[in-house]
Design a protein around this motif. Structure first.
Motif, PDB file in Angstrom:
ATOM      1  N   GLY A 126       0.789  -1.225   0.000  1.00  0.00           N
ATOM      2  CA  GLY A 126       0.000   0.000   0.000  1.00  0.00           C
ATOM      3  C   GLY A 126       0.818   1.270   0.000  1.00  0.00           C
ATOM      4  O   GLY A 126       0.302   2.352   0.325  1.00  0.00           O
ATOM      5  N   ILE A 127       2.077   1.183  -0.376  1.00  0.00           N
ATOM      6  CA  ILE A 127       2.949   2.351  -0.407  1.00  0.00           C
ATOM      7  C   ILE A 127       2.647   3.183  -1.664  1.00  0.00           C
ATOM      8  O   ILE A 127       2.356   2.639  -2.723  1.00  0.00           O
ATOM      9  N   ASN A 128       2.707   4.486  -1.521  1.00  0.00           N
ATOM     10  CA  ASN A 128       2.556   5.392  -2.656  1.00  0.00           C
ATOM     11  C   ASN A 128       3.868   5.359  -3.443  1.00  0.00           C
ATOM     12  O   ASN A 128       4.834   6.039  -3.100  1.00  0.00           O
ATOM     13  N   VAL A 129       3.892   4.559  -4.496  1.00  0.00           N
ATOM     14  CA  VAL A 129       5.143   4.212  -5.175  1.00  0.00           C
ATOM     15  C   VAL A 129       5.462   5.151  -6.325  1.00  0.00           C
ATOM     16  O   VAL A 129       4.582   5.522  -7.116  1.00  0.00           O
ATOM     17  N   GLN A 130       6.734   5.532  -6.415  1.00  0.00           N
ATOM     18  CA  GLN A 130       7.288   6.184  -7.593  1.00  0.00           C
ATOM     19  C   GLN A 130       8.351   5.260  -8.169  1.00  0.00           C
ATOM     20  O   GLN A 130       9.113   4.639  -7.415  1.00  0.00           O
ATOM     21  N   VAL A 131       8.431   5.178  -9.485  1.00  0.00           N
ATOM     22  CA  VAL A 131       9.396   4.311 -10.145  1.00  0.00           C
ATOM     23  C   VAL A 131      10.231   5.116 -11.129  1.00  0.00           C
ATOM     24  O   VAL A 131       9.689   5.909 -11.911  1.00  0.00           O
ATOM     25  N   GLY A 132      11.532   4.923 -11.065  1.00  0.00           N
ATOM     26  CA  GLY A 132      12.444   5.526 -12.023  1.00  0.00           C
ATOM     27  C   GLY A 132      13.207   4.435 -12.746  1.00  0.00           C
ATOM     28  O   GLY A 132      13.608   3.443 -12.128  1.00  0.00           O
ATOM     29  N   PHE A 133      13.406   4.591 -14.047  1.00  0.00           N
ATOM     30  CA  PHE A 133      14.038   3.522 -14.834  1.00  0.00           C
ATOM     31  C   PHE A 133      14.885   4.123 -15.944  1.00  0.00           C
ATOM     32  O   PHE A 133      14.497   5.101 -16.588  1.00  0.00           O
ATOM     33  N   THR A 134      16.050   3.527 -16.166  1.00  0.00           N
ATOM     34  CA  THR A 134      16.859   3.895 -17.327  1.00  0.00           C
ATOM     35  C   THR A 134      17.665   2.691 -17.777  1.00  0.00           C
ATOM     36  O   THR A 134      18.127   1.889 -16.945  1.00  0.00           O
ATOM     37  N   LYS A 135      17.806   2.535 -19.075  1.00  0.00           N
ATOM     38  CA  LYS A 135      18.623   1.448 -19.616  1.00  0.00           C
ATOM     39  C   LYS A 135      20.094   1.832 -19.552  1.00  0.00           C
ATOM     40  O   LYS A 135      20.470   2.987 -19.826  1.00  0.00           O
ATOM     41  N   LEU A 136      20.921   0.859 -19.209  1.00  0.00           N
ATOM     42  CA  LEU A 136      22.345   1.128 -19.064  1.00  0.00           C
ATOM     43  C   LEU A 136      22.979   1.524 -20.396  1.00  0.00           C
ATOM     44  O   LEU A 136      23.888   2.361 -20.449  1.00  0.00           O
ATOM     45  N   GLY A 137      22.490   0.923 -21.464  1.00  0.00           N
ATOM     46  CA  GLY A 137      23.050   1.213 -22.771  1.00  0.00           C
ATOM     47  C   GLY A 137      22.867   2.641 -23.224  1.00  0.00           C
ATOM     48  O   GLY A 137      23.575   3.123 -24.125  1.00  0.00           O
ATOM     49  N   SER A 138      21.914   3.358 -22.618  1.00  0.00           N
ATOM     50  CA  SER A 138      21.684   4.753 -22.991  1.00  0.00           C
ATOM     51  C   SER A 138      22.604   5.700 -22.223  1.00  0.00           C
ATOM     52  O   SER A 138      22.635   6.902 -22.513  1.00  0.00           O
ATOM     53  N   SER A 139      23.341   5.176 -21.248  1.00  0.00           N
ATOM     54  CA  SER A 139      24.306   6.004 -20.525  1.00  0.00           C
ATOM     55  C   SER A 139      25.592   6.109 -21.337  1.00  0.00           C
ATOM     56  O   SER A 139      25.869   5.283 -22.218  1.00  0.00           O
ATOM     57  N   THR A 140      26.402   7.105 -21.038  1.00  0.00           N
ATOM     58  CA  THR A 140      27.652   7.273 -21.773  1.00  0.00           C
ATOM     59  C   THR A 140      28.560   6.062 -21.581  1.00  0.00           C
ATOM     60  O   THR A 140      29.164   5.565 -22.544  1.00  0.00           O
ATOM     61  N   ARG A 141      28.664   5.559 -20.342  1.00  0.00           N
ATOM     62  CA  ARG A 141      29.536   4.415 -20.094  1.00  0.00           C
ATOM     63  C   ARG A 141      29.007   3.165 -20.786  1.00  0.00           C
ATOM     64  O   ARG A 141      29.768   2.366 -21.320  1.00  0.00           O
ATOM     65  N   GLY A 142      27.700   3.001 -20.827  1.00  0.00           N
ATOM     66  CA  GLY A 142      27.126   1.877 -21.538  1.00  0.00           C
ATOM     67  C   GLY A 142      27.409   1.955 -23.026  1.00  0.00           C
ATOM     68  O   GLY A 142      27.732   0.950 -23.668  1.00  0.00           O
ATOM     69  N   TRP A 143      27.311   3.166 -23.580  1.00  0.00           N
ATOM     70  CA  TRP A 143      27.603   3.373 -25.004  1.00  0.00           C
ATOM     71  C   TRP A 143      29.062   3.065 -25.309  1.00  0.00           C
ATOM     72  O   TRP A 143      29.399   2.429 -26.301  1.00  0.00           O
ATOM     73  N   ILE A 144      29.951   3.490 -24.402  1.00  0.00           N
ATOM     74  CA  ILE A 144      31.377   3.199 -24.565  1.00  0.00           C
ATOM     75  C   ILE A 144      31.625   1.697 -24.478  1.00  0.00           C
ATOM     76  O   ILE A 144      32.387   1.131 -25.266  1.00  0.00           O
ATOM     77  N   HIS A 145      30.981   1.043 -23.517  1.00  0.00           N
ATOM     78  CA  HIS A 145      31.167  -0.394 -23.291  1.00  0.00           C
ATOM     79  C   HIS A 145      30.766  -1.198 -24.526  1.00  0.00           C
ATOM     80  O   HIS A 145      31.375  -2.199 -24.863  1.00  0.00           O
ATOM     81  N   ARG A 146      29.688  -0.783 -25.120  1.00  0.00           N
ATOM     82  CA  ARG A 146      29.174  -1.279 -26.398  1.00  0.00           C
ATOM     83  C   ARG A 146      28.756  -2.745 -26.367  1.00  0.00           C
ATOM     84  O   ARG A 146      27.587  -3.058 -26.440  1.00  0.00           O
ATOM     85  N   VAL A 147      29.695  -3.681 -26.312  1.00  0.00           N
ATOM     86  CA  VAL A 147      29.372  -5.106 -26.334  1.00  0.00           C
ATOM     87  C   VAL A 147      29.229  -5.603 -24.904  1.00  0.00           C
ATOM     88  O   VAL A 147      30.137  -5.442 -24.087  1.00  0.00           O
ATOM     89  N   GLY A 148      28.094  -6.202 -24.594  1.00  0.00           N
ATOM     90  CA  GLY A 148      27.861  -6.690 -23.230  1.00  0.00           C
ATOM     91  C   GLY A 148      27.404  -5.605 -22.279  1.00  0.00           C
ATOM     92  O   GLY A 148      27.653  -5.683 -21.076  1.00  0.00           O
ATOM     93  N   ASP A 149      26.725  -4.581 -22.807  1.00  0.00           N
ATOM     94  CA  ASP A 149      26.276  -3.477 -21.944  1.00  0.00           C
ATOM     95  C   ASP A 149      24.806  -3.606 -21.558  1.00  0.00           C
ATOM     96  O   ASP A 149      24.191  -2.631 -21.120  1.00  0.00           O
ATOM     97  N   ASP A 150      24.230  -4.780 -21.700  1.00  0.00           N
ATOM     98  CA  ASP A 150      22.825  -4.970 -21.329  1.00  0.00           C
ATOM     99  C   ASP A 150      22.634  -4.683 -19.849  1.00  0.00           C
ATOM    100  O   ASP A 150      23.441  -5.096 -19.006  1.00  0.00           O
ATOM    101  N   GLY A 151      21.555  -4.001 -19.518  1.00  0.00           N
ATOM    102  CA  GLY A 151      21.276  -3.724 -18.118  1.00  0.00           C
ATOM    103  C   GLY A 151      20.432  -2.483 -17.939  1.00  0.00           C
ATOM    104  O   GLY A 151      20.019  -1.828 -18.909  1.00  0.00           O
TER     105      GLY A 151
END
Length: 494
Positions: free
Chosen positions: A404-429
């Protein structure tokens, strides 16, 4: 001895089960000068160093190295990889387990002043423990740390086959050509991915509708996709109904389907075997899944429990956390007993503890039970060491909504971050945050990615300390790091 009954030997503390939690309690109390008997029927150190955390992570490290080498083609040229299980098995035998010999751990405990008794211990009345013909009476109390064992489901025919548990999977020196895994939880997925990356044909069968069912659905999706990319065949919503073994291969039938493999690994959960502990001799019911404890790990007066059998999570870090609370509580009890003895002029602490005032003081105990820390599991962290790693803390979105908590949710894909983009292969998350909108704090979070378990540490601090969202939003997040994605997820809270 009276009428063939052994006279109990008086000691300060008896610890039944020297897994990671029990071993920590026993060693620390012995170091503090208490007379401590540690009872262990298997290996001192328990599941983690011999069949769990340590050897499995050695396997995972090796499998991840293979995966990284295979990613060279997408980043830096070409590479050819030839898997070889022999050095992995050798490292597990020689570095992790001493070929499943606990001599070093046993000698370490004895060297700290403890007394090791081999055998199965069970309660024999208040403050008493029986090990075979020996009976010990604990002046300050008994600590139970007997852990859990693999819980094998009552599937028709399974008990008559040479199936594997995690023990055989860790000990294996020659890999099978094919492996069938019953259970899509953390252990099942970790081992499935390892074996697949070493060339084993792996099939996972899970009765629930998704793997890693205790985690966020998004985490299940990433894990499912990652294992399939490694060649693992996954079947969810399939309950095994019958198992057969023809002397060479296993056949599992269920849900109208049939699966075959050279080996069968059963990892469908673990269970505490409370009926073996003599709980009835202190008025407790042994017919329960776990042993209930209070926030100082008391089972009842002068009986504590630590680790898996408390039902708070089958994690080494939980056992060690609980051990610290029990140690403080028992040292406080011992200090109070000694204070009473000093006042009366009669010693009530044996085995050298009368001369251990400096050790007791060094423990941080004030001698008052009121100052002993209380167990708090709000920020319990957990990591599934697949690739990508899946780290989580606190409540999932569904758990929070169910409360019964008043929930807020925040979400972002790792691949959309700069480090994820740099990582390129295996950046799922991804980073997923679950906040209590009324309180303005995080109550749960999931971090999935190449360093998901490490990024989780920042989120554990946020949940544990109830850091206001306003402060988290105004932190400086180093660039370009994976953990900087937390800032993006905070901006997505709605």
């Amino acid at each position: 001895m009276l009428f063939g009954v052994a006279e109990p030997e008086l000691v300060d503390v008896v610890v039944v089960g020297l897994g990671v939690g029990g071993e920590e309690v026993a060693e620390r109390l012995a170091e503090a000068g208490l007379s401590v008997v540690g009872v262990e029927r298997d290996l001192v150190g328990g599941e983690c160093p011999y069949w769990g955390c340590i050897p499995s992570k050695m396997m995972i490290r090796a499998a991840n190295a293979l995966a990284e080498a295979r990613r060279v083609d997408g980043l830096a040229g070409t590479a050819q990889v030839q898997p070889d299980w022999a050095p992995v098995a050798k490292r597990i035998r020689e570095e992790a387990t001493d070929t499943w010999d606990d001599t070093v751990a046993a000698e370490r405990f004895i060297g700290k002043g403890g007394r090791l008794v081999r055998g199965s211990g069970r309660l024999d009345g208040p403050r008493r423990v029986r090990v075979g013909e020996q009976v010990f009476e604990a002046r300050h109390g008994v600590v139970l740390g007997t852990g859990t064992r693999p819980s094998v489901p009552p599937i028709d025919g399974l008990a008559d086959t040479p199936y594997w548990t995690n023990h055989q999977a860790i000990e294996v020196e020659e890999l099978p050509e094919s492996l069938l895994v019953l259970g899509g939880g953390a252990i099942g997925l970790e081992l499935a991915q390892v074996f697949a990356r070493f060339g084993v044909r792996v099939t996972v069968v899970e009765a629930l509708d998704r793997v890693l069912a205790i985690e966020e659905p998004e985490a299940s999706e990433v894990a499912d996709a990652a294992l399939r990319a490694d060649g693992v065949e996954i079947h969810t919503g399939v309950r095994a109904e019958r198992v057969e073994h023809d002397g060479t291969r296993f056949t599992v039938r269920g849900g109208g389907a049939e699966f075959t493999a050279d080996r069968l690994l059963v990892v469908t959960g673990r269970k505490a075997h409370l009926t073996e502990l003599g709980l009835d001799t202190i008025g407790l019911d042994a017919n329960q899944r776990y042993l209930p404890v209070d926030d100082r790990l008391h089972v009842t007066d002068h009986v504590w429990a630590v680790g898996d059998l408390t039902g708070e999570g089958a994690f080494t870090h939980i056992a060690m956390y609980q051990a610290g609370i029990v140690i403080a509580d028992i040292l406080a009890t011992a200090r109070q007993a000694r204070a009473g003895a000093d006042a009366s002029g009669t010693s009530s602490v044996v085995g050298g503890a009368m001369g251990a005032s400096s050790s007791l003081a060094a423990s941080g105990s004030s001698g008052s039970a009121g100052t002993v820390p209380r167990a708090d599991y709000r920020a319990l962290p957990r990591v599934t060491f697949t690739d990508p790693e899946i780290g989580a803390v606190g409540l999932t979105e569904q758990q929070a909504r169910e409360r019964g908590i008043n929930v807020q949710v925040g979400f972002t894909k790792l691949g959309s971050s700069t480090r994820g983009w740099i990582h390129r292969v295996g950046d799922d998350g991804f980073i997923k945050l679950v906040a209590d909108a009324d309180q303005g704090v995080l109550i749960g979070a999931t971090s999935v990615g190449p360093a998901g378990g490490e990024v989780l540490s920042a989120l554990v601090v946020a949940v544990h300390a109830a850091v206001p969202l306003s402060q988290l939003r105004h932190m400086i997040y180093a660039y370009p790091t994976f953990h900087r994605a937390i800032e993006t997820a905070l901006g997505d809270l709605s």
